[in-house]
Design a protein around this motif. Structure first.
Motif, PDB file in Angstrom:
ATOM      1  N   ALA A   1      46.451  33.792  41.671  1.00 31.53           N
ATOM      2  CA  ALA A   1      45.096  34.334  41.838  1.00 31.53           C
ATOM      3  C   ALA A   1      45.135  35.666  42.566  1.00 31.53           C
ATOM      4  N   PHE A   2      45.907  35.741  43.660  1.00 32.03           N
ATOM      5  CA  PHE A   2      46.028  37.010  44.379  1.00 32.03           C
ATOM      6  C   PHE A   2      46.632  38.075  43.464  1.00 32.03           C
ATOM      7  N   SER A   3      47.660  37.698  42.729  1.00 33.70           N
ATOM      8  CA  SER A   3      48.294  38.666  41.837  1.00 33.70           C
ATOM      9  C   SER A   3      47.308  39.181  40.791  1.00 33.70           C
ATOM     10  N   ARG A   4      46.485  38.301  40.255  1.00 31.80           N
ATOM     11  CA  ARG A   4      45.505  38.712  39.241  1.00 31.80           C
ATOM     12  C   ARG A   4      44.477  39.677  39.833  1.00 31.80           C
ATOM     13  N   VAL A   5      44.024  39.376  41.041  1.00 32.69           N
ATOM     14  CA  VAL A   5      43.018  40.236  41.669  1.00 32.69           C
ATOM     15  C   VAL A   5      43.607  41.590  42.045  1.00 32.69           C
ATOM     16  N   ILE A   6      44.823  41.579  42.569  1.00 29.88           N
ATOM     17  CA  ILE A   6      45.452  42.825  43.010  1.00 29.88           C
ATOM     18  C   ILE A   6      45.821  43.698  41.824  1.00 29.88           C
ATOM     19  N   GLY A   7      46.295  43.069  40.754  1.00 30.98           N
ATOM     20  CA  GLY A   7      46.827  43.822  39.629  1.00 30.98           C
ATOM     21  C   GLY A   7      48.335  43.976  39.778  1.00 30.98           C
ATOM     22  N   GLY A   8      48.931  44.682  38.865  1.00 31.77           N
ATOM     23  CA  GLY A   8      50.383  44.775  38.870  1.00 31.77           C
ATOM     24  C   GLY A   8      50.996  43.525  38.268  1.00 31.77           C
ATOM     25  N   ALA A   9      52.313  43.422  38.364  1.00 29.69           N
ATOM     26  CA  ALA A   9      53.051  42.341  37.714  1.00 29.69           C
ATOM     27  C   ALA A   9      53.379  41.225  38.698  1.00 29.69           C
ATOM     28  N   PHE A  10      53.438  40.006  38.154  1.00 29.25           N
ATOM     29  CA  PHE A  10      53.772  38.799  38.921  1.00 29.25           C
ATOM     30  C   PHE A  10      55.051  38.195  38.358  1.00 29.25           C
ATOM     31  N   GLU A  11      55.955  37.793  39.249  1.00 30.62           N
ATOM     32  CA  GLU A  11      57.162  37.091  38.836  1.00 30.62           C
ATOM     33  C   GLU A  11      57.358  35.866  39.715  1.00 30.62           C
ATOM     34  N   ARG A  12      57.857  34.797  39.105  1.00 25.84           N
ATOM     35  CA  ARG A  12      58.175  33.574  39.835  1.00 25.84           C
ATOM     36  C   ARG A  12      59.595  33.155  39.485  1.00 25.84           C
ATOM     37  N   VAL A  13      60.377  32.804  40.517  1.00 24.95           N
ATOM     38  CA  VAL A  13      61.744  32.335  40.342  1.00 24.95           C
ATOM     39  C   VAL A  13      61.866  30.966  40.992  1.00 24.95           C
TER      40      VAL A  13
ATOM     41  N   GLU B   1      40.952  32.307  35.057  1.00 32.31           N
ATOM     42  CA  GLU B   1      40.107  33.135  34.196  1.00 32.31           C
ATOM     43  C   GLU B   1      38.798  33.515  34.888  1.00 32.31           C
ATOM     44  N   GLN B   2      38.404  32.747  35.913  1.00 33.91           N
ATOM     45  CA  GLN B   2      37.172  33.058  36.639  1.00 33.91           C
ATOM     46  C   GLN B   2      37.363  34.179  37.658  1.00 33.91           C
ATOM     47  N   VAL B   3      38.621  34.519  37.917  1.00 37.15           N
ATOM     48  CA  VAL B   3      38.933  35.526  38.922  1.00 37.15           C
ATOM     49  C   VAL B   3      38.919  36.910  38.288  1.00 37.15           C
ATOM     50  N   THR B   4      38.162  37.824  38.870  1.00 38.68           N
ATOM     51  CA  THR B   4      38.086  39.188  38.349  1.00 38.68           C
ATOM     52  C   THR B   4      39.433  39.882  38.502  1.00 38.68           C
ATOM     53  N   PRO B   5      39.997  40.409  37.425  1.00 37.86           N
ATOM     54  CA  PRO B   5      41.334  41.005  37.526  1.00 37.86           C
ATOM     55  C   PRO B   5      41.316  42.441  38.038  1.00 37.86           C
ATOM     56  N   ALA B   6      42.418  42.794  38.704  1.00 38.55           N
ATOM     57  CA  ALA B   6      42.740  44.195  39.040  1.00 38.55           C
ATOM     58  C   ALA B   6      41.589  44.949  39.696  1.00 38.55           C
ATOM     59  N   ILE B   7      41.093  44.416  40.804  1.00 38.70           N
ATOM     60  CA  ILE B   7      39.994  45.111  41.475  1.00 38.70           C
ATOM     61  C   ILE B   7      40.497  46.138  42.491  1.00 38.70           C
ATOM     62  N   LEU B   8      41.819  46.179  42.696  1.00 38.24           N
ATOM     63  CA  LEU B   8      42.403  47.157  43.609  1.00 38.24           C
ATOM     64  C   LEU B   8      43.260  48.156  42.842  1.00 38.24           C
ATOM     65  N   PRO B   9      43.249  49.410  43.245  1.00 39.53           N
ATOM     66  CA  PRO B   9      44.287  50.327  42.770  1.00 39.53           C
ATOM     67  C   PRO B   9      45.560  50.065  43.569  1.00 39.53           C
ATOM     68  N   TRP B  10      46.364  49.100  43.110  1.00 43.42           N
ATOM     69  CA  TRP B  10      47.478  48.608  43.921  1.00 43.42           C
ATOM     70  C   TRP B  10      48.508  49.687  44.240  1.00 43.42           C
ATOM     71  N   GLN B  11      48.556  50.743  43.453  1.00 41.89           N
ATOM     72  CA  GLN B  11      49.495  51.826  43.733  1.00 41.89           C
ATOM     73  C   GLN B  11      49.168  52.529  45.045  1.00 41.89           C
TER      74      GLN B  11
ATOM     75  N   GLU C   1      39.520  38.500  48.771  1.00 44.17           N
ATOM     76  CA  GLU C   1      39.453  37.153  49.349  1.00 44.17           C
ATOM     77  C   GLU C   1      38.391  36.304  48.645  1.00 44.17           C
ATOM     78  N   GLN C   2      37.257  36.910  48.399  1.00 43.95           N
ATOM     79  CA  GLN C   2      36.164  36.189  47.744  1.00 43.95           C
ATOM     80  C   GLN C   2      36.549  35.768  46.335  1.00 43.95           C
ATOM     81  N   GLU C   3      37.195  36.647  45.598  1.00 46.16           N
ATOM     82  CA  GLU C   3      37.584  36.331  44.228  1.00 46.16           C
ATOM     83  C   GLU C   3      38.627  35.210  44.183  1.00 46.16           C
ATOM     84  N   VAL C   4      39.626  35.286  45.059  1.00 47.48           N
ATOM     85  CA  VAL C   4      40.637  34.225  45.094  1.00 47.48           C
ATOM     86  C   VAL C   4      39.987  32.901  45.471  1.00 47.48           C
ATOM     87  N   GLY C   5      38.987  32.954  46.349  1.00 48.86           N
ATOM     88  CA  GLY C   5      38.284  31.749  46.762  1.00 48.86           C
ATOM     89  C   GLY C   5      37.516  31.073  45.634  1.00 48.86           C
TER      90      GLY C   5
END
Length: 337
Positions: free
Chosen positions: A59-71, A205-215, A16-20
């Motif tokens: 932003a959430f996707s970057r912090v969580i990690g894994g892949a992001f798709e938009r349709v 770019e200011q958001v720290t990426p992949a801080i969770l083991p999303w698996q 939450e803090q990173e997305v903020g």
């Protein structure tokens, strides 16, 4: 609360803090998206054009990690477009490659369907199955994406060539969140005048990426649910809330200008109450408690129930305003333990 869940709580608050750092003026929405993430629920977003929905999800996707798709939802989008796309390669030969639902395999964590109501019901139905089962069948096999969270928003401005979501589709979303334009003057000043907020890529770019083991999100989400208890009195309170969505007059619920006898076509479903409780338990966990309070229910009630109340046609056109008033009456008329 055991050490593992305590560690994950720290990680959740860090998300939450990173997305903020990239999104300002949307604290309530960020908290509930975070709740949905750890409750493993899908989210329907409402909001004006340009309010930052895509930036929030990126932003959430970057912090969580894994892949992001938009349709992008369009009237000519077909179900197959989510599964594969065809093209002619440089040698003039036709090729088929996986589409946005399949191309990342099990690494797909965030799927954003923009303007879902501009897509035909057949497309919505495919997405409904993907949300419910986190899998689809294609090319004579089943593809699974067990870590996927679906986000969607609706075009509320144009009415031509739009297809409203069916009740079953709305019921699959844990929350409907409204991202409104911030009213705080200093936040508005930053959004409108600070060049930093004019470049989404630079913000991200200011958001720290992949801080969770999303698996590991699914087993952690299950552990959260078993770690938070609900007293008998609180369970009875929730059952009363549920019953009131079906028989509001029985509980003294009244809305000015609305015939309550003719209002409700269908009240909350068992799935919606289950989602409500899952979300409330995550709220308690984030507050470092192992038991539910009525305040936890109140935190998620508007987002969890408003879009799952189905009104008769004469009132459905005013759904948002009436649903807000209805949910406010639920909390005002039904005594909390």
């Amino acid at each position: 609360m055991d050490a593992l869940l305590q560690d994950w709580r720290t990680r959740a608050l860090q998300v939450e803090q990173e997305v903020g750092r990239a999104v300002i003026g949307q604290a309530a929405a960020l908290r509930l998206i975070n709740v949905a993430l750890f409750a493993r629920g899908h989210v329907l977003l409402e909001g004006d054009v340009g309010v930052g929905k895509t930036t929030v999800l990126r932003a959430f996707s970057r912090v969580i990690g894994g892949a992001f798709e938009r349709v992008e939802g369009t009237v000519d989008l077909m179900p197959g477009d989510l599964i594969y796309h065809t093209f002619v390669d440089t040698e003039g030969r036709p090729r088929i490659e996986p589409g946005p639902l399949l191309r990342h395999g099990e690494a797909l964590t965030t799927f954003f369907f923009n303007e879902i109501n501009r897509a035909r019901p057949q497309v919505q139905s495919l997405l409904l199955r993907a949300m419910a089962e986190r899998s689809v069948s294609a090319f004579n096999r089943e593809y699974r994406f067990p870590h996927m969270t679906v986000f969607a928003d609706r075009n509320r401005i144009e009415r031509e060539e739009t297809f409203e979501l069916a009740s079953a589709a709305r019921d699959r979303f844990m929350f409907e969140l409204r991202m409104i334009t911030p009213v705080d003057r200093e936040v508005r000043r930053a959004l409108a005048l600070d060049p930093l907020y004019h470049d989404a890529d630079l913000l991200l770019e200011q958001v720290t990426p992949a801080i969770l083991p999303w698996q590991e999100l699914n087993p952690i989400a299950a552990a959260i649910q078993t770690s938070v208890s609900a007293s008998a009195a609180l369970q009875d309170y929730v059952l009363d809330l549920w019953q009131a969505t079906h028989t509001p007059r029985q509980f003294g619920i009244a809305i000015d200008g609305v015939d309550m006898e003719r209002l409700v076509l269908a009240g909350a479903s068992p799935r919606s109450i289950s989602s409500l409780m899952r979300a409330a338990r995550v709220v308690a966990w984030l507050d470092e408690r192992t038991y539910l309070l009525p305040e936890d229910i109140a935190t998620v009630l508007p987002a969890a129930l408003g879009h799952r109340l189905f009104f008769t046609p004469i009132y459905e056109m005013q759904h948002a305003a009436i649903a807000d008033a209805f949910v406010a009456q639920l909390t005002a008329r039904i005594a909390a333990p």
